[in-house]
Design a protein around this motif. Structure first.
Motif, PDB file in Angstrom:
ATOM      1  N   TYR A 159      61.237  18.843  30.605  1.00  0.00           N
ATOM      2  CA  TYR A 159      60.554  19.012  31.771  1.00  0.00           C
ATOM      3  C   TYR A 159      59.443  20.194  31.599  1.00  0.00           C
ATOM      4  CZ  TYR A 159      63.853  15.972  33.528  1.00  0.00           C
ATOM      5  OH  TYR A 159      64.700  14.778  33.935  1.00  0.00           O
ATOM      6  N   GLU A 204      58.536  15.548  34.339  1.00  0.00           N
ATOM      7  CA  GLU A 204      59.255  14.920  33.451  1.00  0.00           C
ATOM      8  C   GLU A 204      58.172  14.525  32.274  1.00  0.00           C
ATOM      9  OE1 GLU A 204      62.767  11.917  31.820  1.00  0.00           O
ATOM     10  OE2 GLU A 204      62.171  11.897  33.896  1.00  0.00           O
ATOM     11  N   ALA A 250      69.235  17.933  30.508  1.00  0.00           N
ATOM     12  CA  ALA A 250      69.686  16.810  30.868  1.00  0.00           C
ATOM     13  C   ALA A 250      69.055  15.994  32.033  1.00  0.00           C
ATOM     14  CB  ALA A 250      71.317  16.633  31.327  1.00  0.00           C
ATOM     15  N   ASP A 251      68.591  16.611  33.021  1.00  0.00           N
ATOM     16  CA  ASP A 251      68.014  16.037  34.302  1.00  0.00           C
ATOM     17  C   ASP A 251      67.324  17.116  34.971  1.00  0.00           C
ATOM     18  OD1 ASP A 251      69.801  17.369  36.192  1.00  0.00           O
ATOM     19  OD2 ASP A 251      71.205  15.823  35.671  1.00  0.00           O
ATOM     20  N   GLU A 252      66.351  16.810  35.827  1.00  0.00           N
ATOM     21  CA  GLU A 252      65.438  17.726  36.651  1.00  0.00           C
ATOM     22  C   GLU A 252      66.381  18.595  37.652  1.00  0.00           C
ATOM     23  OE1 GLU A 252      62.379  17.119  40.554  1.00  0.00           O
ATOM     24  OE2 GLU A 252      62.735  15.399  39.030  1.00  0.00           O
ATOM     25  N   THR A 253      67.540  18.000  38.084  1.00  0.00           N
ATOM     26  CA  THR A 253      68.389  19.216  38.729  1.00  0.00           C
ATOM     27  C   THR A 253      68.749  20.384  37.835  1.00  0.00           C
ATOM     28  OG1 THR A 253      69.161  17.361  40.033  1.00  0.00           O
ATOM     29  CG2 THR A 253      70.521  19.256  40.240  1.00  0.00           C
TER      30      THR A 253
END
Length: 89
Positions: free
Chosen positions: A4, A84, A57-60
């Protein structure tokens, strides 16, 4: 893991205003880097913008790292966008 890219802005008079938070900010970034979560982060030469790359792992998770930073919590970073990123090379 996805990456990101964070793009943000600094407040006016950043050199003065960041002083009380700078040590905690840098320590946090070093911990993120050591944990493999942060690839790189830094300001533009004119100290108007900040850019960073997170390997999480993710945007959060990326948002949690950004928003827990003393610069965000104390208004040194005034806004940010998160994208991303697909690393081609």
């Amino acid at each position: 893991m996805p990456k990101y890219v964070m793009s943000g802005s600094y407040c006016q008079n950043v050199l003065e205003k960041r002083t009380p938070y700078r040590e905690a900010h840098l320590e946090g970034l070093e911990k993120q880097k050591a944990a493999g979560l942060l690839v790189t982060l830094g300001p533009t030469k004119d100290l108007a913008k900040v850019f960073g790359i997170y390997d999480v792992a993710d945007e959060t998770v990326a948002r949690q790292l950004i928003e827990s930073d003393p610069y965000w919590q104390n208004g040194i970073w005034t806004e940010y966008e998160l994208y991303e990123w697909i690393q081609a090379i």
